[in-house]
Design a protein around this motif. Structure first.
Motif, short mmCIF file in Angstrom:
data_model
loop_
_atom_site.label_atom_id
_atom_site.label_comp_id
_atom_site.label_asym_id
_atom_site.label_seq_id
_atom_site.Cartn_x
_atom_site.Cartn_y
_atom_site.Cartn_z
N MET A 1 0.82 -1.20 0.00
CA MET A 1 0.00 0.00 0.00
C MET A 1 0.86 1.26 0.00
O MET A 1 0.55 2.25 -0.64
N LYS A 2 1.97 1.22 0.78
CA LYS A 2 2.86 2.39 0.81
C LYS A 2 3.48 2.63 -0.56
O LYS A 2 3.64 3.77 -0.99
N LYS A 3 3.83 1.55 -1.26
CA LYS A 3 4.41 1.70 -2.59
C LYS A 3 3.39 2.32 -3.55
O LYS A 3 3.73 3.17 -4.39
N ALA A 4 2.13 1.90 -3.43
CA ALA A 4 1.08 2.45 -4.30
C ALA A 4 0.88 3.93 -4.04
O ALA A 4 0.73 4.74 -4.98
N SER A 5 0.86 4.33 -2.77
CA SER A 5 0.69 5.74 -2.42
C SER A 5 1.86 6.57 -2.94
O SER A 5 1.67 7.68 -3.48
N ALA A 6 3.07 6.05 -2.78
CA ALA A 6 4.24 6.78 -3.27
C ALA A 6 4.20 6.92 -4.79
O ALA A 6 4.56 7.97 -5.34
N TYR A 7 3.73 5.88 -5.49
CA TYR A 7 3.65 5.94 -6.94
C TYR A 7 2.65 7.00 -7.39
O TYR A 7 2.91 7.79 -8.30
N VAL A 8 1.49 7.04 -6.71
CA VAL A 8 0.46 8.02 -7.07
C VAL A 8 0.96 9.43 -6.83
O VAL A 8 0.76 10.34 -7.65
N LEU A 9 1.64 9.66 -5.72
CA LEU A 9 2.17 11.00 -5.43
C LEU A 9 3.21 11.41 -6.46
O LEU A 9 3.29 12.58 -6.86
N VAL A 196 -7.75 16.44 -14.64
CA VAL A 196 -7.05 15.17 -14.38
C VAL A 196 -6.28 15.24 -13.08
O VAL A 196 -6.23 14.28 -12.30
N LEU A 197 -5.68 16.40 -12.80
CA LEU A 197 -4.93 16.56 -11.56
C LEU A 197 -5.83 16.40 -10.34
O LEU A 197 -5.47 15.76 -9.34
N ALA A 198 -7.04 16.96 -10.41
CA ALA A 198 -7.98 16.84 -9.29
C ALA A 198 -8.40 15.38 -9.09
O ALA A 198 -8.52 14.89 -7.96
N ALA A 199 -8.59 14.66 -10.23
CA ALA A 199 -8.97 13.26 -10.12
C ALA A 199 -7.86 12.43 -9.48
O ALA A 199 -8.10 11.56 -8.63
N LEU A 200 -6.63 12.70 -9.87
CA LEU A 200 -5.51 11.96 -9.29
C LEU A 200 -5.35 12.27 -7.80
O LEU A 200 -5.02 11.40 -7.00
N ALA A 205 -5.91 10.46 -2.13
CA ALA A 205 -6.52 10.59 -0.81
C ALA A 205 -7.26 9.31 -0.42
O ALA A 205 -7.23 8.86 0.73
N TRP A 206 -7.95 8.70 -1.39
CA TRP A 206 -8.68 7.46 -1.11
C TRP A 206 -7.72 6.34 -0.73
O TRP A 206 -7.99 5.56 0.19
N LEU A 207 -6.59 6.25 -1.42
CA LEU A 207 -5.63 5.19 -1.11
C LEU A 207 -5.05 5.38 0.31
O LEU A 207 -4.86 4.42 1.04
N VAL A 208 -4.77 6.62 0.68
CA VAL A 208 -4.23 6.88 2.01
C VAL A 208 -5.25 6.50 3.09
O VAL A 208 -4.92 5.88 4.11
N LEU A 209 -6.52 6.89 2.88
CA LEU A 209 -7.57 6.55 3.86
C LEU A 209 -7.76 5.04 3.97
O LEU A 209 -7.95 4.50 5.06
N ALA A 210 -7.71 4.36 2.81
CA ALA A 210 -7.88 2.91 2.86
C ALA A 210 -6.73 2.24 3.62
O ALA A 210 -6.92 1.28 4.37
#
Length: 218
Positions: A1-9, A196-200, A205-210
């Motif tokens: 999950m941390k890797k996914a959050s870092a990738y999205v950021l 697109v930036l707002a969607a990302l 935010a959803w990934l961090v909350l999850a």
């Protein structure tokens, strides 16, 4: 999950750099160039472009025109006014009197520039051939169905000074209009980028909350 959050950021930061850097790359500035030519009648055409890339100057140009004739007359200073053919095409606010002139255009905004050229103003009549005066006498009627041609030399040719503005100035003005359309397209790209930036951002935010929810579960 941390890797996914870092990738999205990382994706968000990269996209933000592209979106915010595009307007700066598209912006103009720097020295300007003046192209001054006679319009074939009693005025001058002044085309204003950026010296570095040749793009039209779309900002308001503050410039004046002065002139000295070959017989010692002085004209100006007269301000330049924007012409209807293009947003970077300017003309003198007052027409030049007839004669040969040494014209100097000085710009102060958006940058300083100066150009001096020689132009000819006024309409020059075409020479008319001289005809002998005939003695009074009877005039023969034209035959039925025939037409009378004009006497040679009685029709004045178009004056050379009546030529329209140089074709390359009109093409440059049309190019200015096309670049204005390009600016509108750039605005559309920026709006899409913001969406697109707002969607990302929402996805991140959803990934961090999850991730936090999973950590708090027993």
């Amino acid at each position: 999950m941390k890797k996914a959050s870092a990738y999205v950021l990382t994706v968000l930061l990269s996209w933000a750099g592209l979106v915010l850097g595009a307007p700066a790359a598209h912006a103009h500035g720097g020295p300007i160039k003046l192209e001054v030519t006679g319009d074939g009648a009693d005025n001058v055409n002044v085309l204003v472009t950026y010296k570095k890339d040749g793009h039209p100057v779309t900002e308001i140009v503050a410039a004046t025109l002065t002139a000295t004739s070959s017989d010692g007359r002085a004209f100006g200073p007269v301000p330049l006014r924007s012409a209807g053919e293009g947003q970077n095409l300017y003309r003198s606010a007052e027409p030049l009197p007839s004669g040969e002139w040494r014209v100097t255009v000085r710009a102060t905004e958006p940058a300083k520039a100066k150009k001096t050229v020689k132009v000819k103003a006024g309409v020059v009549a075409a020479p008319v051939a001289a005809t002998a005066t005939a003695a009074p006498g009877p005039t023969a009627a034209p035959a039925p169905g025939s037409t009378t041609a004009p006497a040679p030399g009685t029709t004045a040719a178009p004056a050379p000074g009546q030529a329209s503005a140089p074709a390359h100035l009109h093409e440059a003005a049309a190019g200015a209009a096309g670049k204005t359309d390009g600016d509108g397209a750039m605005g559309s790209v920026l709006r899409i980028g913001v969406i697109v930036l707002a969607a990302l951002a929402a996805l991140a935010a959803w990934l961090v909350l999850a991730h936090r929810h999973r950590q708090t579960r027993p």
